[in-house]
Design an enzyme around this catalytic site. Sequence first.
Site, mmCIF file in Angstrom:
data_model
loop_
_atom_site.group_PDB
_atom_site.id
_atom_site.type_symbol
_atom_site.label_atom_id
_atom_site.label_comp_id
_atom_site.label_asym_id
_atom_site.label_seq_id
_atom_site.Cartn_x
_atom_site.Cartn_y
_atom_site.Cartn_z
ATOM 1 N N ARG A 216 0.851 -1.217 0.000
ATOM 2 C CA ARG A 216 0.000 0.000 0.000
ATOM 3 C C ARG A 216 0.874 1.249 0.000
ATOM 4 O O ARG A 216 2.107 1.166 0.064
ATOM 5 C CB ARG A 216 -0.914 -0.006 1.218
ATOM 6 C CG ARG A 216 -0.175 0.220 2.518
ATOM 7 C CD ARG A 216 -1.128 0.311 3.693
ATOM 8 N NE ARG A 216 -0.560 1.117 4.763
ATOM 9 C CZ ARG A 216 -1.001 1.122 6.011
ATOM 10 N NH1 ARG A 216 -2.038 0.385 6.351
ATOM 11 N NH2 ARG A 216 -0.436 1.903 6.909
ATOM 12 N N ILE A 218 3.101 4.478 -0.407
ATOM 13 C CA ILE A 218 4.219 4.821 -1.296
ATOM 14 C C ILE A 218 4.791 3.561 -1.950
ATOM 15 O O ILE A 218 5.099 3.550 -3.143
ATOM 16 C CB ILE A 218 5.310 5.571 -0.495
ATOM 17 C CG1 ILE A 218 4.775 6.935 -0.033
ATOM 18 C CG2 ILE A 218 6.580 5.734 -1.333
ATOM 19 C CD1 ILE A 218 5.698 7.693 0.914
ATOM 20 N N ALA A 285 9.542 -0.158 3.459
ATOM 21 C CA ALA A 285 8.729 -0.458 4.655
ATOM 22 C C ALA A 285 9.139 0.463 5.795
ATOM 23 O O ALA A 285 10.327 0.699 6.025
ATOM 24 C CB ALA A 285 8.929 -1.914 5.063
ATOM 25 N N TYR A 349 11.571 7.854 15.305
ATOM 26 C CA TYR A 349 11.465 7.874 13.842
ATOM 27 C C TYR A 349 12.589 8.733 13.231
ATOM 28 O O TYR A 349 13.252 8.323 12.258
ATOM 29 C CB TYR A 349 10.088 8.422 13.464
ATOM 30 C CG TYR A 349 9.758 8.406 11.999
ATOM 31 C CD1 TYR A 349 9.361 7.231 11.363
ATOM 32 C CD2 TYR A 349 9.796 9.579 11.244
ATOM 33 C CE1 TYR A 349 9.032 7.219 10.013
ATOM 34 C CE2 TYR A 349 9.458 9.580 9.902
ATOM 35 C CZ TYR A 349 9.078 8.398 9.286
ATOM 36 O OH TYR A 349 8.754 8.399 7.953
HETATM 37 P P1 NAD Z 1 2.230 3.072 4.945
HETATM 38 O O1 NAD Z 1 2.034 2.859 6.411
HETATM 39 O O2 NAD Z 1 1.065 3.494 4.125
HETATM 40 O O3 NAD Z 1 2.876 1.758 4.282
HETATM 41 C C1 NAD Z 1 3.975 1.101 4.869
HETATM 42 C C2 NAD Z 1 3.971 -0.350 4.412
HETATM 43 O O4 NAD Z 1 5.093 -0.993 5.047
HETATM 44 C C3 NAD Z 1 2.714 -1.104 4.847
HETATM 45 O O5 NAD Z 1 2.203 -1.859 3.772
HETATM 46 C C4 NAD Z 1 3.216 -1.997 5.962
HETATM 47 O O6 NAD Z 1 2.482 -3.218 6.109
HETATM 48 C C5 NAD Z 1 4.652 -2.252 5.532
HETATM 49 N N1 NAD Z 1 5.472 -2.698 6.674
HETATM 50 C C6 NAD Z 1 5.503 -2.172 7.914
HETATM 51 N N2 NAD Z 1 6.306 -2.906 8.690
HETATM 52 C C7 NAD Z 1 6.795 -3.913 7.926
HETATM 53 C C8 NAD Z 1 7.655 -5.007 8.187
HETATM 54 N N3 NAD Z 1 8.158 -5.227 9.397
HETATM 55 N N4 NAD Z 1 7.933 -5.857 7.176
HETATM 56 C C9 NAD Z 1 7.412 -5.675 5.940
HETATM 57 N N5 NAD Z 1 6.582 -4.655 5.639
HETATM 58 C C10 NAD Z 1 6.259 -3.795 6.631
HETATM 59 O O7 NAD Z 1 3.427 4.124 4.855
HETATM 60 P P2 NAD Z 1 3.820 5.134 3.673
HETATM 61 O O8 NAD Z 1 3.309 6.471 4.028
HETATM 62 O O9 NAD Z 1 3.532 4.546 2.370
HETATM 63 O O10 NAD Z 1 5.421 5.213 3.912
HETATM 64 C C11 NAD Z 1 6.336 4.437 3.177
HETATM 65 C C12 NAD Z 1 7.744 4.844 3.577
HETATM 66 O O11 NAD Z 1 7.915 6.245 3.369
HETATM 67 C C13 NAD Z 1 8.048 4.598 5.050
HETATM 68 O O12 NAD Z 1 9.408 4.208 5.181
HETATM 69 C C14 NAD Z 1 7.848 5.954 5.677
HETATM 70 O O13 NAD Z 1 8.575 6.117 6.872
HETATM 71 C C15 NAD Z 1 8.361 6.850 4.569
HETATM 72 N N6 NAD Z 1 7.865 8.229 4.621
HETATM 73 C C16 NAD Z 1 6.548 8.524 4.456
HETATM 74 C C17 NAD Z 1 6.123 9.841 4.501
HETATM 75 C C18 NAD Z 1 4.681 10.238 4.286
HETATM 76 O O14 NAD Z 1 4.379 11.441 4.339
HETATM 77 N N7 NAD Z 1 3.761 9.311 4.037
HETATM 78 C C19 NAD Z 1 7.037 10.857 4.761
HETATM 79 C C20 NAD Z 1 8.367 10.521 4.949
HETATM 80 C C21 NAD Z 1 8.776 9.212 4.860
#
Ligand code: NAD
Length: 444
Positions: A216, A218, A285, A349
């Site tokens: 899901r 990003i 992830a 984080y």
């Molecule tokens: P999200 O929570 O929508 O998706 C994260 C995905 O990672 C999920 O499908 C989850 O099941 C999977 N995941 C979590 N733990 C896991 C594990 N132990 N093993 C395998 N899969 C695992 O998050 P997102 O917003 O899509 O973020 C994706 C990445 O981008 C992350 O690293 C997040 O820290 C980073 N990020 C996001 C933002 C934002 O604004 N959304 C900003 C900065 C950084």
Amino acid sequence: MADRYLSFTGTAPGRFLTRRLGLPQPAPLQRWSPERPSLMGDRLLLTAGKSDLGLTDADARTALGRDLTTAPCGKPAAVVLDATGVRDVETLAEVHAALHPVVRSVAESGRIVVLGAPLESADHHQAAVQQALEGFTRSLGKEIGRGRTVNLVRLADAHAAESTLRFLLSPKSAYLSGQVIEVGSAPADVTAPHDPPHDTDRPLTGRTALVTGGARGIGEAVAETLARDGARVVVLDVPQAEQDARRVADRLGGTALALDITSPDAGARIAAALPDGLDVLVHNAGITRDRRLVNMPAEHWSSVLDVNLASVLRTTDALLESGTLKRGGRIVATASIAGLAGNAGQTNYGASKAGIVGLVRALAPRARAEHGVTVNAVAPGFVETKMTAAIPLFIREAGRRMNSLAQGGLPIDVAETTAWLADPGSSGVNGQVVRVCGQSLLGA
Ligand code: NAD
């Protein structure tokens, strides 16, 4: 969570009201689509100082590729200023002279890319004015508005920067502004046998890409974008998300891998699932467990550090050492602007994401020398996903607007940046941490 304010400011009453009240007026960004793969407007090549690149318009056309501006509209949409030859304060004035008459006419969602010289071999005069280009670029990015972006590329060889310029001068880089990207030479040992790409539309044809957390958000967009570019994708996610991972993989003609990335044997299990090896490893992830440090239980600390950093270190080592990650391969890790600027309530984080930056910078030269693999990071700002939808309304709204483009990014923006770093033509891009944040004010 839809950005209703952005939709409202796109209407006539919305524009009127927000102008009267002096509120931010985000411009709808032009993103890549099969129907509109190029920027709308002309291209313009300018020079300041006596350039070492000797970039002629014909070279620029070749180096900048055919993605660029095929729909002339009388306004420049892609402006390249070759400032590699700026060596003193006098010639720095040519930057002003070149762009001052042009800036007003740059089309909506247009791009300005300033080309600078590498700093390593510069004397202090040249270094001063080349560093000045950074302040210039970031300042222009903050004032230019109307969805237009400004970035600086430091390069020694225009041809090694081809994939970078193609990306920055396309709708794919819509949410990337105020960045400084260094492009080195592209040594043969980080170039796979079939490089350079024969097909710029599908540069990852014949390559396998693994995206962690791909079920899901990003990660899903990254998997989609790498598949669009020709890769066979493996969508890895926790067993609880297996159904979603399978749905994404089926749609993209790839495979799903149900695996918790924190398992001590995750690297070995990935290697076993990929007997033919891996070309692109995307560490996406990630989790948040926000609390101020005074209230943070140890479990919040350890779970975030384990998913976001320790598992990235473990699987990277395992896949490099086992040779699963092939020569010419790419590692793209996910940092965050919270790791660069810090964020209240996110000591765990922020620490984990700053750790990613440390990992990338230290491993990049070694991975290139020993394994022929590049290592880079994307550092997203505020991106519209389930993760950010969970942020309380007022903090969410502030996070969305506090950037030069006055809006949040979309998962596709991070995905396009990842695809550029994964491109076989990006061998010269190594050890970079590229913020995909619309030039966020956080840590700017
Ligand atoms: P999200 O929570 O929508 O998706 C994260 C995905 O990672 C999920 O499908 C989850 O099941 C999977 N995941 C979590 N733990 C896991 C594990 N132990 N093993 C395998 N899969 C695992 O998050 P997102 O917003 O899509 O973020 C994706 C990445 O981008 C992350 O690293 C997040 O820290 C980073 N990020 C996001 C933002 C934002 O604004 N959304 C900003 C900065 C950084």
